[in-house]
Design a protein around this motif. Structure first.
Motif, PDB file in Angstrom:
ATOM      1  N   ALA A 177      10.508  -4.320  -0.867  1.00 49.24           N
ATOM      2  CA  ALA A 177       9.642  -5.034  -1.823  1.00 49.24           C
ATOM      3  C   ALA A 177       8.757  -4.013  -2.546  1.00 49.24           C
ATOM      4  N   GLY A 178       8.329  -4.343  -3.750  1.00 43.34           N
ATOM      5  CA  GLY A 178       7.468  -3.454  -4.525  1.00 43.34           C
ATOM      6  C   GLY A 178       6.219  -4.171  -4.988  1.00 43.34           C
ATOM      7  N   ARG A 179       5.345  -3.433  -5.660  1.00 49.73           N
ATOM      8  CA  ARG A 179       4.084  -4.002  -6.145  1.00 49.73           C
ATOM      9  C   ARG A 179       4.307  -5.191  -7.079  1.00 49.73           C
ATOM     10  N   SER A 180       5.402  -5.174  -7.808  1.00 47.58           N
ATOM     11  CA  SER A 180       5.670  -6.262  -8.755  1.00 47.58           C
ATOM     12  C   SER A 180       5.977  -7.586  -8.050  1.00 47.58           C
ATOM     13  N   THR A 181       6.253  -7.531  -6.741  1.00 43.77           N
ATOM     14  CA  THR A 181       6.591  -8.759  -6.008  1.00 43.77           C
ATOM     15  C   THR A 181       5.394  -9.352  -5.268  1.00 43.77           C
ATOM     16  N   ILE A 182       4.214  -8.725  -5.367  1.00 46.50           N
ATOM     17  CA  ILE A 182       3.031  -9.241  -4.663  1.00 46.50           C
ATOM     18  C   ILE A 182       2.717 -10.646  -5.173  1.00 46.50           C
ATOM     19  N   GLY A 183       2.561 -11.569  -4.233  1.00 48.91           N
ATOM     20  CA  GLY A 183       2.230 -12.946  -4.566  1.00 48.91           C
ATOM     21  C   GLY A 183       3.429 -13.821  -4.898  1.00 48.91           C
ATOM     22  N   THR A 184       4.618 -13.282  -4.870  1.00 49.56           N
ATOM     23  CA  THR A 184       5.815 -14.070  -5.183  1.00 49.56           C
ATOM     24  C   THR A 184       6.644 -14.292  -3.915  1.00 49.56           C
ATOM     25  N   SER A 185       7.523 -15.250  -3.995  1.00 53.22           N
ATOM     26  CA  SER A 185       8.460 -15.520  -2.898  1.00 53.22           C
ATOM     27  C   SER A 185       9.800 -14.891  -3.257  1.00 53.22           C
ATOM     28  N   ILE A 186      10.382 -14.170  -2.305  1.00 58.99           N
ATOM     29  CA  ILE A 186      11.652 -13.482  -2.549  1.00 58.99           C
ATOM     30  C   ILE A 186      12.615 -13.781  -1.403  1.00 58.99           C
ATOM     31  N   GLU A 187      13.903 -13.677  -1.695  1.00 54.69           N
ATOM     32  CA  GLU A 187      14.936 -13.860  -0.681  1.00 54.69           C
ATOM     33  C   GLU A 187      14.995 -12.602   0.186  1.00 54.69           C
ATOM     34  N   VAL A 188      14.982 -12.790   1.501  1.00 50.12           N
ATOM     35  CA  VAL A 188      15.032 -11.671   2.438  1.00 50.12           C
ATOM     36  C   VAL A 188      15.963 -12.010   3.591  1.00 50.12           C
ATOM     37  N   ARG A 189      16.266 -11.008   4.371  1.00 47.89           N
ATOM     38  CA  ARG A 189      16.954 -11.186   5.641  1.00 47.89           C
ATOM     39  C   ARG A 189      15.968 -10.743   6.701  1.00 47.89           C
ATOM     40  N   VAL A 190      15.810 -11.538   7.753  1.00 45.74           N
ATOM     41  CA  VAL A 190      14.769 -11.317   8.753  1.00 45.74           C
ATOM     42  C   VAL A 190      15.389 -11.124  10.129  1.00 45.74           C
ATOM     43  N   SER A 227       0.856  -1.197   0.000  1.00 44.11           N
ATOM     44  CA  SER A 227       0.000   0.000   0.000  1.00 44.11           C
ATOM     45  C   SER A 227       0.882   1.232   0.000  1.00 44.11           C
ATOM     46  N   GLY A 228       0.345   2.310  -0.527  1.00 36.78           N
ATOM     47  CA  GLY A 228       1.104   3.555  -0.570  1.00 36.78           C
ATOM     48  C   GLY A 228       1.422   3.955  -1.992  1.00 36.78           C
ATOM     49  N   GLY A 229       2.130   5.050  -2.112  1.00 30.13           N
ATOM     50  CA  GLY A 229       2.415   5.629  -3.419  1.00 30.13           C
ATOM     51  C   GLY A 229       3.674   5.105  -4.078  1.00 30.13           C
ATOM     52  N   ARG A 230       4.589   6.010  -4.347  1.00 30.89           N
ATOM     53  CA  ARG A 230       5.792   5.697  -5.113  1.00 30.89           C
ATOM     54  C   ARG A 230       6.659   4.639  -4.446  1.00 30.89           C
ATOM     55  N   LYS A 231       6.808   4.713  -3.134  1.00 28.32           N
ATOM     56  CA  LYS A 231       7.558   3.704  -2.380  1.00 28.32           C
ATOM     57  C   LYS A 231       6.575   2.980  -1.470  1.00 28.32           C
ATOM     58  N   PRO A 232       5.913   1.958  -1.975  1.00 26.05           N
ATOM     59  CA  PRO A 232       4.870   1.294  -1.186  1.00 26.05           C
ATOM     60  C   PRO A 232       5.440   0.538   0.012  1.00 26.05           C
ATOM     61  N   ARG A 233       4.596   0.409   1.022  1.00 27.37           N
ATOM     62  CA  ARG A 233       4.935  -0.402   2.194  1.00 27.37           C
ATOM     63  C   ARG A 233       4.301  -1.762   1.979  1.00 27.37           C
ATOM     64  N   CYS A 234       5.152  -2.772   1.958  1.00 28.53           N
ATOM     65  CA  CYS A 234       4.671  -4.119   1.688  1.00 28.53           C
ATOM     66  C   CYS A 234       4.749  -4.979   2.942  1.00 28.53           C
TER      67      CYS A 234
END
Length: 165
Positions: free
Chosen positions: A113-126, A87-94
């Motif tokens: 993360a961006g809108r293009s990554t919604i529904g996908t699995s991505i590598e992250v550091r938690v 959600s949000g504008g140019r830099k969305p909060r995912c």
């Protein structure tokens, strides 16, 4: 009691030349003014200190804003997250969900993360309840850029201050 004021006979040191309109003591004949004796580069260093302080504050604020992302990257564990929504504008909060290294499921913000990554699995550091997609290049760029900017500003301050002396 009588006060006597001694006045030298030769008043040429005041700039008088004896010509009409050039009486001794006139301001335009008294030699260099304060502005002529103090060039602009010799003026107060207050402006230099203010500019340096402002630039250091801007870089420090940038560092504080990037600190959470850097902390998660350096101290967090590597895993895979699924981005659920943005959600949000140019830099969305995912937000997303992931499996912690101990096997428990967790969810929270996914930084980077961006809108293009919604529904996908991505590598992250938690770390804790936050995940970041930033790679080592992104984080190290921010660290090196902030350090270089701080060193450059301080070098410019010292160089300019010494040049004024």
């Amino acid at each position: 009691m009588t006060w006597v004021r001694a006045v030298p006979a030769d008043l040429s040191f005041l700039g008088g030349s004896g010509e009409p309109g050039t009486e001794p003591g006139r301001l335009n004949r008294m030699g260099p003014t304060m502005a002529e004796e103090t060039p602009a580069k010799k003026s107060s260093g207050c402006l230099l200190v203010l500019i340096t302080g402002f630039l250091m504050a801007v870089i420090s604020i940038y560092g504080l804003l990037a600190a959470d992302e850097m902390r998660v990257y350096f101290q967090g564990d590597s895993t895979t997250a699924r981005v659920e929504a943005c959600s949000g504008g140019r830099k969305p909060r995912c937000t997303g969900t992931w499996i912690q290294p101990d096997g428990t499921a967790a969810s929270g913000p996914v930084l980077g993360a961006g809108r293009s990554t919604i529904g996908t699995s991505i590598e992250v550091r938690v770390l804790g309840g936050t995940a970041t997609t930033s790679g080592a290049g992104d984080v190290w760029f921010k660290v090196i850029a902030m350090a270089a900017a701080m060193i450059g500003i301080m070098w410019g301050f010292v160089f300019t201050w010494r040049r004024r002396s």
